[in-house]
Design a protein around this motif. Structure first.
Motif, PDB file in Angstrom:
ATOM      1  N   PHE A  70       0.828  -1.201   0.000  1.00  0.00           N
ATOM      2  CA  PHE A  70       0.000   0.000   0.000  1.00  0.00           C
ATOM      3  C   PHE A  70       0.863   1.253   0.000  1.00  0.00           C
ATOM      4  CE2 PHE A  70      -2.217   3.429   2.140  1.00  0.00           C
ATOM      5  CZ  PHE A  70      -3.389   3.494   1.396  1.00  0.00           C
ATOM      6  N   ALA A  71       1.888   1.268   0.850  1.00  0.00           N
ATOM      7  CA  ALA A  71       2.745   2.452   0.973  1.00  0.00           C
ATOM      8  C   ALA A  71       3.485   2.759  -0.322  1.00  0.00           C
ATOM      9  CB  ALA A  71       3.745   2.253   2.114  1.00  0.00           C
ATOM     10  N   VAL A  72       3.884   1.718  -1.028  1.00  0.00           N
ATOM     11  CA  VAL A  72       4.704   1.905  -2.226  1.00  0.00           C
ATOM     12  C   VAL A  72       3.866   2.162  -3.468  1.00  0.00           C
ATOM     13  CG1 VAL A  72       6.338   0.742  -3.772  1.00  0.00           C
ATOM     14  CG2 VAL A  72       6.628   0.574  -1.286  1.00  0.00           C
ATOM     15  N   THR A  73       2.703   1.488  -3.578  1.00  0.00           N
ATOM     16  CA  THR A  73       1.968   1.531  -4.844  1.00  0.00           C
ATOM     17  C   THR A  73       0.695   2.370  -4.823  1.00  0.00           C
ATOM     18  OG1 THR A  73       0.664  -0.468  -4.353  1.00  0.00           O
ATOM     19  CG2 THR A  73       2.821  -0.780  -5.390  1.00  0.00           C
ATOM     20  N   HIS A 124       9.683   6.421   7.162  1.00  0.00           N
ATOM     21  CA  HIS A 124       8.555   5.549   6.821  1.00  0.00           C
ATOM     22  C   HIS A 124       8.750   4.963   5.423  1.00  0.00           C
ATOM     23  CE1 HIS A 124       4.691   5.321   4.577  1.00  0.00           C
ATOM     24  NE2 HIS A 124       4.128   4.901   5.703  1.00  0.00           N
ATOM     25  N   ASP A 125       9.005   5.825   4.469  1.00  0.00           N
ATOM     26  CA  ASP A 125       9.165   5.366   3.088  1.00  0.00           C
ATOM     27  C   ASP A 125      10.358   4.430   2.952  1.00  0.00           C
ATOM     28  OD1 ASP A 125       7.016   6.992   2.572  1.00  0.00           O
ATOM     29  OD2 ASP A 125       8.180   8.551   1.558  1.00  0.00           O
ATOM     30  N   ALA A 199      -5.890  -3.638   2.542  1.00  0.00           N
ATOM     31  CA  ALA A 199      -5.362  -2.630   1.635  1.00  0.00           C
ATOM     32  C   ALA A 199      -5.810  -2.892   0.209  1.00  0.00           C
ATOM     33  CB  ALA A 199      -3.835  -2.634   1.687  1.00  0.00           C
ATOM     34  N   PRO A 200      -6.296  -1.882  -0.501  1.00  0.00           N
ATOM     35  CA  PRO A 200      -6.595  -2.040  -1.920  1.00  0.00           C
ATOM     36  C   PRO A 200      -5.303  -2.186  -2.710  1.00  0.00           C
ATOM     37  CG  PRO A 200      -6.815   0.254  -1.287  1.00  0.00           C
ATOM     38  CD  PRO A 200      -6.574  -0.514  -0.020  1.00  0.00           C
ATOM     39  N   TYR A 201      -5.362  -2.924  -3.798  1.00  0.00           N
ATOM     40  CA  TYR A 201      -4.170  -3.147  -4.614  1.00  0.00           C
ATOM     41  C   TYR A 201      -3.958  -2.040  -5.636  1.00  0.00           C
ATOM     42  CZ  TYR A 201      -3.889  -7.795  -2.595  1.00  0.00           C
ATOM     43  OH  TYR A 201      -3.762  -8.836  -1.714  1.00  0.00           O
TER      44      TYR A 201
END
Length: 222
Positions: A70-73, A124-125, A199-201
């Motif tokens: 989720f965080a990346v995409t 975080h990232d 999380a949504p994809y």
């Protein structure tokens, strides 16, 4: 502008687990007002305008693969379309699932110490982007510290913060907040009185949900 319902003010919530149109509508209708906070202890790990019509509390675990996805995409798109445009304030809440992710608390402590230096989001990232390098280590601290340092965190101050131990309590308080909201999985999202687990994809489900809630909030404030 109506004040947001703060995560500390909630008990068990209706859980919105299925990304169907009825869920988006139900979440949009769960709008509550609450007492304004004079000081916001979550400001260091928030992004977006403090007075944004919608507040999202993301409850996540740094060792969680779905949280990483989720965080990346997804989150970069949400940030660009909703946070940077003033529609949404995004707040990170630690929910380390220690029974299955033994390094989650160590990563959360590093992130919280980074927050004290104003470097929570870069850390975080970096923690999510490099999750594979630290998640399975028997002793992850030195690797986590290096990751944070490369994200702009002062190493000496970071080590002093970790050794002092106060951030462990902050992580525990976060987990208590998340539990009171009804969250049992990561990531989960508490959005203006409703709880969305999973999380949504792609950005589309979250985009539709936030658009619906934003429309209700802005109509209610007029």
């Amino acid at each position: 502008m109506r004040s947001h319902r703060h995560l500390d003010q909630v008990g068990p919530l209706i859980s919105l687990r299925s990304p169907s149109p009825s869920v988006f509508l139900a979440a949009a209708l769960l709008v509550c007002s609450g007492s304004a906070q004079k000081e916001d202890p979550l400001a260091a790990r928030s992004k977006g305008a403090a007075g944004a019509p919608v507040t999202v509390y993301e409850m996540a675990d740094f060792q969680c693969p779905a949280c990483r996805m989720f965080a990346v995409t997804v989150l970069p798109t949400i940030e660009r379309e909703f946070v940077q445009t003033g529609k949404v304030r995004w707040v990170f809440i630690n929910l380390p699932l220690t029974s299955i992710r033994p390094n989650a608390v160590a990563a959360a402590e590093v992130a919280m110490c980074a927050a004290r230096q104003g470097r929570f989001w870069p850390t975080h990232d970096a923690l999510y982007q490099q999750q594979d390098t630290w998640a399975k280590l028997a002793s992850p601290r030195s690797t986590l510290v290096t990751i944070a340092q490369r994200a702009g965190v002062d190493r000496a101050k970071l080590l002093a913060c970790l050794d002092e131990g106060g951030v462990r309590k902050e992580v525990e308080l976060d987990a208590q907040r998340a539990t009171r909201s009804g969250a049992h999985a990561t990531p989960s999202f508490y959005i203006e009185g409703g709880l969305l687990e999973g999380a949504p994809y792609t950005p589309d489900p979250m985009r539709r949900l936030l658009d619906s809630i934003y429309a209700v909030r802005t109509r209610a404030s007029k």
